[in-house]
Design a protein around this motif. Structure first.
Motif, mmCIF file in Angstrom:
data_model
loop_
_atom_site.group_PDB
_atom_site.id
_atom_site.type_symbol
_atom_site.label_atom_id
_atom_site.label_comp_id
_atom_site.label_asym_id
_atom_site.label_seq_id
_atom_site.Cartn_x
_atom_site.Cartn_y
_atom_site.Cartn_z
ATOM 1 N N TRP A 198 -10.059 1.523 -1.706
ATOM 2 C CA TRP A 198 -10.006 0.064 -1.569
ATOM 3 C C TRP A 198 -11.421 -0.518 -1.518
ATOM 4 O O TRP A 198 -11.719 -1.503 -2.201
ATOM 5 N N SER A 229 -13.052 -2.858 -4.524
ATOM 6 C CA SER A 229 -13.433 -4.207 -4.105
ATOM 7 C C SER A 229 -14.928 -4.442 -4.276
ATOM 8 O O SER A 229 -15.348 -5.476 -4.811
ATOM 9 N N VAL A 268 -2.854 3.516 -5.391
ATOM 10 C CA VAL A 268 -3.547 3.371 -4.108
ATOM 11 C C VAL A 268 -4.208 4.681 -3.686
ATOM 12 O O VAL A 268 -5.334 4.693 -3.196
ATOM 13 N N TRP A 288 -4.759 -7.091 5.119
ATOM 14 C CA TRP A 288 -4.045 -7.818 4.077
ATOM 15 C C TRP A 288 -2.762 -8.446 4.639
ATOM 16 O O TRP A 288 -2.429 -9.584 4.318
ATOM 17 N N VAL A 341 -6.357 -4.895 -10.149
ATOM 18 C CA VAL A 341 -7.730 -5.386 -10.287
ATOM 19 C C VAL A 341 -7.710 -6.584 -11.221
ATOM 20 O O VAL A 341 -7.443 -6.460 -12.420
ATOM 21 N N PHE A 353 0.857 -1.192 0.000
ATOM 22 C CA PHE A 353 0.000 0.000 0.000
ATOM 23 C C PHE A 353 0.890 1.238 0.000
ATOM 24 O O PHE A 353 1.160 1.824 1.043
ATOM 25 N N PRO A 396 -3.352 -5.974 -3.629
ATOM 26 C CA PRO A 396 -2.503 -4.818 -3.367
ATOM 27 C C PRO A 396 -1.053 -5.173 -3.704
ATOM 28 O O PRO A 396 -0.528 -6.171 -3.221
ATOM 29 N N CYS A 403 -4.395 -1.742 -13.351
ATOM 30 C CA CYS A 403 -3.534 -1.349 -12.240
ATOM 31 C C CYS A 403 -3.766 0.124 -11.931
ATOM 32 O O CYS A 403 -3.568 0.987 -12.800
ATOM 33 N N VAL A 420 -8.764 -8.567 -6.099
ATOM 34 C CA VAL A 420 -8.021 -7.302 -6.047
ATOM 35 C C VAL A 420 -6.774 -7.562 -5.212
ATOM 36 O O VAL A 420 -6.886 -7.927 -4.043
ATOM 37 N N TYR A 436 0.222 -0.915 -5.705
ATOM 38 C CA TYR A 436 -0.926 -0.310 -6.363
ATOM 39 C C TYR A 436 -2.041 -1.339 -6.275
ATOM 40 O O TYR A 436 -1.837 -2.463 -5.813
ATOM 41 N N PHE A 437 -3.230 -0.982 -6.692
ATOM 42 C CA PHE A 437 -4.338 -1.934 -6.713
ATOM 43 C C PHE A 437 -4.340 -2.651 -8.055
ATOM 44 O O PHE A 437 -4.553 -2.033 -9.098
#
Length: 399
Positions: A184, A188, A174, A240, A303, A23, A297, A171, A295, A300-301
């Motif tokens: 987040w 999600s 965050v 996480w 997806v 994160f 982490p 991508c 998803v 970055y997130f």
């Protein structure tokens, strides 16, 4: 190098490390995509891919997982080309500060890859599951051998996920600490809605599956501790980190062709002395790559819940996701619409937008996205084309 391989001695230290690397805060600036396709012989899509012919087709762009001697050149716009275990090709576009730049780069590299394969008699599939062949591993690497060994006793979904599915990954940064939890939660909670809206994998091995997204069904069933959705909580970094440490270690890397697959040993167990040598931060970094939630982490997130799309229609869900996270107000509206259905992953995969609750949420989300799209700087023509595609989604068939 010493810091990269620092020994970890406690769970608290390891959890802090996971939270810090997964994160990474900062203003949302960049967007990236990773696009996968199942590859078929043009003359007979049921025919298995031959590694030698595939290597020759990809030439100097072949990944070293396929050809150890390959120079592994990037595609013309800079995207690395990689392969999934069953031979699915993947373009991992470098993140860009604007969607227009990203779309131009991917369009260039996708056109080049399509021609490269066509010259050798291959075509890219237009579905997110292999409609013609049973799952079979093309790549023989220690990592993929370990994955198959771990997943096979759980059921058939792991091998299917590895070798017979193709996803579209987006991508996203965050964001700042003050907005992290909301972003987040939004990305999600959007999962079931966008799985339903963009489901593109009803068939597998030549037969209807009864699922709108057989790909997502396979992902969710692969190995739930590492592939199930994460919780929507106020402190996603801490949650996480706990999950990562409690997940069984898929493999311990070594010098040989086959790596150790510890039976049930979590990373926390390793920290507590389950193996003679304590783990390092490098071991923990690798363990993170064996987590496959919708998803992930990753600094970055990432997806991972979208099915691969037909042709160039991948542009629509990428733009939609970027639009839905573009402002705090839009994020709040997404949460209002999606939190009530944020746990409907299996209904989304099975029924798509035939699920009434998901269809209602999708209608709101698609409208929000259409209104936010003009702010992304994509130009009038492309924006209008994406909005038109969004208007068609509720009526699109997955047959």
């Amino acid at each position: 190098m010493e810091s990269a391989r620092r020994r970890l001695r406690s769970r608290v230290e390891a959890e802090a490390y996971v939270a810090s690397v997964c994160f990474k805060h900062g203003p949302p600036r960049l967007t990236g995509v990773e696009l996968e396709w199942i590859v078929h012989h043009a003359e007979d899509p049921r025919r298995p891919i031959d590694a030698h012919r595939f290597t020759a087709a990809l030439g100097p762009y072949a990944p070293r997982t396929l050809n150890k001697e390959s120079p592994q050149l990037p595609l013309p716009a800079g995207s690395p080309l990689t392969l999934e275990p069953g031979g699915q090709v993947e373009i991992s576009a470098l993140p860009k500060p604007s969607l227009a730049e990203l779309f131009d780069a991917v369009t260039t590299d996708l056109g080049f890859l399509s021609e490269l394969l066509a010259d050798a008699g291959f075509v890219l599939g237009d579905r997110a599951t292999d409609q013609h062949r049973p799952p079979r591993r093309l790549l023989d690497t220690p990592r993929y051998a370990a994955m198959e060994q771990v997943f096979e006793p759980i059921g058939p979904h792991g091998l299917t996920m590895m070798c017979a599915t193709a996803g579209l990954q987006v991508c996203l940064d965050v964001g700042e600490p003050a907005t992290l939890a909301a972003r987040w939660a939004a990305v999600s909670a959007l999962g079931p809605v966008l799985v339903a809206a963009f489901a593109n994998s009803p068939n597998l091995r030549g037969r209807p599956t009864g699922w709108a997204s057989a790909r997502m069904r396979a992902v969710l069933g692969t190995d739930p501790p590492r592939s199930a959705p994460s919780k929507i909580v106020e402190d996603p970094a801490a949650d996480w980190a706990r999950r990562v440490l409690d997940t069984p270690v898929l493999c311990v890397r070594g010098d040989g062709d086959r790596w150790v697959t510890p039976d049930g040993m979590s990373f926390a167990d390793w920290l507590a002395g389950a193996r003679a040598e304590p783990p390092t931060t490098d071991d923990l970094d690798y363990h993170l790559t064996t987590m496959f939630p919708p998803v992930r982490p990753h600094g970055y997130f990432e997806v991972r819940y979208l099915d691969a799309q037909r042709g160039d229609s991948w542009v629509t869900p990428v733009a939609l996701l970027a639009a839905l996270l573009s402002t705090p107000g839009t994020v709040d509206a997404v949460l209002d619409a999606c939190l009530p259905v944020g746990d409907r992953w299996l209904p989304a995969a099975r029924h798509g937008l035939a699920d009434r609750a998901l269809a209602a949420a999708a209608a709101t989300v698609l409208d929000l996205g259409a209104r936010a799209l003009p702010g992304l700087g994509l130009g009038r023509d492309l924006t209008e084309a994406i909005v038109a595609d969004l208007d068609r989604l509720p009526r699109r068939s997955t047959s």
